[in-house]
Design a protein around this motif. Structure first.
Motif, PDB file in Angstrom:
ATOM      1  N   UNK A  58       0.779  -0.921   0.052  1.00 52.85           N
ATOM      2  CA  UNK A  58      -0.253   0.303   0.346  1.00 52.85           C
ATOM      3  C   UNK A  58       0.769   1.552   0.106  1.00 52.85           C
ATOM      4  N   UNK A  59       1.731   1.347   0.601  1.00 54.51           N
ATOM      5  CA  UNK A  59       2.425   2.733   1.325  1.00 54.51           C
ATOM      6  C   UNK A  59       3.397   2.911  -0.491  1.00 54.51           C
ATOM      7  N   UNK A  60       3.602   1.346  -0.858  1.00 53.20           N
ATOM      8  CA  UNK A  60       4.529   2.094  -2.398  1.00 53.20           C
ATOM      9  C   UNK A  60       3.724   2.477  -3.148  1.00 53.20           C
ATOM     10  N   UNK A  61       2.835   2.007  -3.286  1.00 52.46           N
ATOM     11  CA  UNK A  61       1.576   2.295  -4.033  1.00 52.46           C
ATOM     12  C   UNK A  61       1.806   4.076  -3.558  1.00 52.46           C
ATOM     13  N   UNK A  62       1.657   3.867  -2.647  1.00 47.99           N
ATOM     14  CA  UNK A  62       1.000   5.268  -2.191  1.00 47.99           C
ATOM     15  C   UNK A  62       2.615   6.772  -3.013  1.00 47.99           C
ATOM     16  N   UNK A  63       3.877   6.161  -2.673  1.00 45.59           N
ATOM     17  CA  UNK A  63       4.922   6.719  -2.677  1.00 45.59           C
ATOM     18  C   UNK A  63       4.783   6.974  -4.508  1.00 45.59           C
ATOM     19  N   UNK A  64       5.091   5.468  -4.514  1.00 44.46           N
ATOM     20  CA  UNK A  64       5.101   5.699  -6.764  1.00 44.46           C
ATOM     21  C   UNK A  64       3.849   6.821  -7.368  1.00 44.46           C
ATOM     22  N   UNK A  65       2.866   6.690  -6.423  1.00 45.05           N
ATOM     23  CA  UNK A  65       1.693   7.542  -7.472  1.00 45.05           C
ATOM     24  C   UNK A  65       2.166   9.044  -6.802  1.00 45.05           C
ATOM     25  N   UNK A  66       3.014   9.521  -5.372  1.00 46.57           N
ATOM     26  CA  UNK A  66       3.394  10.962  -5.598  1.00 46.57           C
ATOM     27  C   UNK A  66       4.008  11.305  -6.391  1.00 46.57           C
ATOM     28  N   UNK A  67       5.237   9.991  -5.845  1.00 42.78           N
ATOM     29  CA  UNK A  67       6.391  10.444  -7.196  1.00 42.78           C
ATOM     30  C   UNK A  67       5.836  10.737  -8.708  1.00 42.78           C
ATOM     31  N   UNK A  68       4.997   9.869  -8.781  1.00 43.25           N
ATOM     32  CA  UNK A  68       4.603  10.271 -10.470  1.00 43.25           C
ATOM     33  C   UNK A  68       3.954  11.946 -10.523  1.00 43.25           C
ATOM     34  N   UNK A  69       2.696  12.249  -9.868  1.00 40.87           N
ATOM     35  CA  UNK A  69       2.595  13.174  -9.226  1.00 40.87           C
ATOM     36  C   UNK A  69       3.009  14.525  -9.355  1.00 40.87           C
ATOM     37  N   UNK A  70       4.708  13.886  -9.318  1.00 40.96           N
ATOM     38  CA  UNK A  70       5.272  15.903  -8.861  1.00 40.96           C
ATOM     39  C   UNK A  70       6.127  15.138 -10.284  1.00 40.96           C
ATOM     40  N   UNK A  71       6.627  14.613 -10.426  1.00 36.12           N
ATOM     41  CA  UNK A  71       7.458  13.985 -11.888  1.00 36.12           C
ATOM     42  C   UNK A  71       8.689  13.735 -11.883  1.00 36.12           C
ATOM     43  N   UNK A  72       8.762  13.597 -10.425  1.00 34.16           N
ATOM     44  CA  UNK A  72       9.904  12.828 -10.255  1.00 34.16           C
ATOM     45  C   UNK A  72      10.013  10.936  -9.913  1.00 34.16           C
ATOM     46  N   UNK A  73      11.094  10.654 -10.365  1.00 36.01           N
ATOM     47  CA  UNK A  73      11.595   9.364  -9.551  1.00 36.01           C
ATOM     48  C   UNK A  73      11.229   9.195  -8.231  1.00 36.01           C
ATOM     49  N   UNK A  74      10.899   8.165  -7.838  1.00 32.38           N
ATOM     50  CA  UNK A  74      11.034   7.679  -6.123  1.00 32.38           C
ATOM     51  C   UNK A  74      11.808   6.769  -5.938  1.00 32.38           C
ATOM     52  N   UNK A  75      12.931   7.015  -4.737  1.00 28.18           N
ATOM     53  CA  UNK A  75      14.032   6.357  -4.014  1.00 28.18           C
ATOM     54  C   UNK A  75      13.079   6.383  -2.365  1.00 28.18           C
ATOM     55  N   UNK A  76      13.360   4.160  -2.174  1.00 31.89           N
ATOM     56  CA  UNK A  76      13.029   3.512  -1.249  1.00 31.89           C
ATOM     57  C   UNK A  76      14.010   3.793  -0.029  1.00 31.89           C
ATOM     58  N   UNK A  77      13.920   4.295   1.313  1.00 32.57           N
ATOM     59  CA  UNK A  77      15.402   3.905   2.170  1.00 32.57           C
ATOM     60  C   UNK A  77      14.864   3.584   3.292  1.00 32.57           C
ATOM     61  N   UNK A  78      14.986   2.287   3.055  1.00 37.13           N
ATOM     62  CA  UNK A  78      14.719   1.336   4.486  1.00 37.13           C
ATOM     63  C   UNK A  78      15.125   1.114   5.067  1.00 37.13           C
ATOM     64  N   UNK A  79      14.982   1.503   6.520  1.00 41.74           N
ATOM     65  CA  UNK A  79      14.713   2.110   7.209  1.00 41.74           C
ATOM     66  C   UNK A  79      14.368   1.014   9.184  1.00 41.74           C
ATOM     67  N   UNK A  80      15.070   0.867  10.052  1.00 44.95           N
ATOM     68  CA  UNK A  80      14.578   0.009  11.151  1.00 44.95           C
ATOM     69  C   UNK A  80      13.551   0.787  12.008  1.00 44.95           C
TER      70      UNK A  80
END
Length: 265
Positions: A58-80
């Motif tokens: 769910x969050x991955x889709x949200x982040x990817x859609x946000x990046x798409x709407x901003x016209x940028x790429x998304x970089x995920x940073x997995x963190x504890x």
């Protein structure tokens, strides 16, 4: 004399209105770099690895859609999860999109967007160890051991509603669930719908003894304090995605179906 008092009053009013953002908004930084760095941690079904190792949820889709709407790429940073807010504050990423519950304690350290989702805490139990347990009171005993992920609102809720229970804390939910499968704990407290999914997957071993979630909490995007432009953008993006149905459709797919289960390892 009167003019001096007016000037002083004006200054005090300005000071009282809170700190003004003097630096560049993270929104401008993201647009310049062409990438939004998203801090997250794995939670089923918020963020998971599929069979190929790619992040889904769910969050991955949200982040990817946000990046798409901003016209940028998304970089995920997995963190504890226990260190995700300090990592945001030190600039390791731009925003937390990770199913983070909005709490007063967290809000003292970061600013939250308007809620883009709501979740609640549930409990999945070991059938044999928790045989006959049907309420929170049954689990709220010293001889009952509960596993929970450290630094989460699940930990806060478990300790609030089960203060007399014994706790085992883990860095991730897979460790907590392993303890449950091995019969070393009576139950695991986690955000819905994980407990229900686990019980459906292992019906002979696990069960969800409570009929309903025992908390309800808002979920928001987290950003560093002082960046009002970022909050304005994220809040309006959330309103837009609520209006066009994206958030509801995405939530339905990840939380109310199991169509995605075959994609996982």
């Amino acid at each position: 004399m009167r003019r001096w008092l007016v000037c002083v009053t004006t200054v005090l009013v300005l000071l009282g209105s809170g700190p003004l953002w003097a630096g560049e908004s993270v929104i401008e930084t993201i647009q310049k770099k062409g990438v939004i760095r998203v801090g997250m941690s794995t939670f089923v079904p918020w963020a998971m690895r599929d069979k190929t190792g790619e992040l889904v949820g769910f969050e991955i889709d949200v982040a990817r859609q946000l990046a798409k709407d901003m016209g940028v790429k998304v970089e995920f940073v997995p963190t504890n999860w226990s260190g995700i807010i300090p990592a945001l504050l030190t600039g390791k990423f731009d925003v937390i999109i990770g199913g983070m519950g909005v709490t007063p304690v967290r809000n003292l350290k970061v600013n939250f967007s308007e809620p883009y989702d709501f979740t609640g805490m549930s409990l999945v139990a070991h059938r044999k160890k928790a045989d006959g347990f049907t309420s929170l009171a049954d689990f709220n005993k010293k001889e009952v051991t509960i596993a929970v992920r450290i630094g989460t609102t699940a930990e806060m809720a478990a300790k609030k509603y089960l203060p007399d229970a014994t706790f085992k804390l883990f860095e991730n939910e897979s460790q907590a669930l392993q303890e449950l499968h091995l019969g070393r704990v009576h139950g695991v407290v986690a955000s819905a719908p994980l407990p229900r999914f686990q019980a459906l997957k292992y019906p002979n071993k696990l069960t969800v003894p409570l009929k309903e979630d025992f908390t309800r909490e808002p979920i928001g995007l987290a950003v560093r304090k002082g960046d009002h432009d970022a909050l304005n953008f994220f809040n309006n993006w959330i309103r837009a995605k609520q209006s066009d149905g994206f958030l509801a459709e995405t939530k339905h797919y990840w939380f109310e179906t199991r169509e995605w289960a075959e994609r996982l390892k």
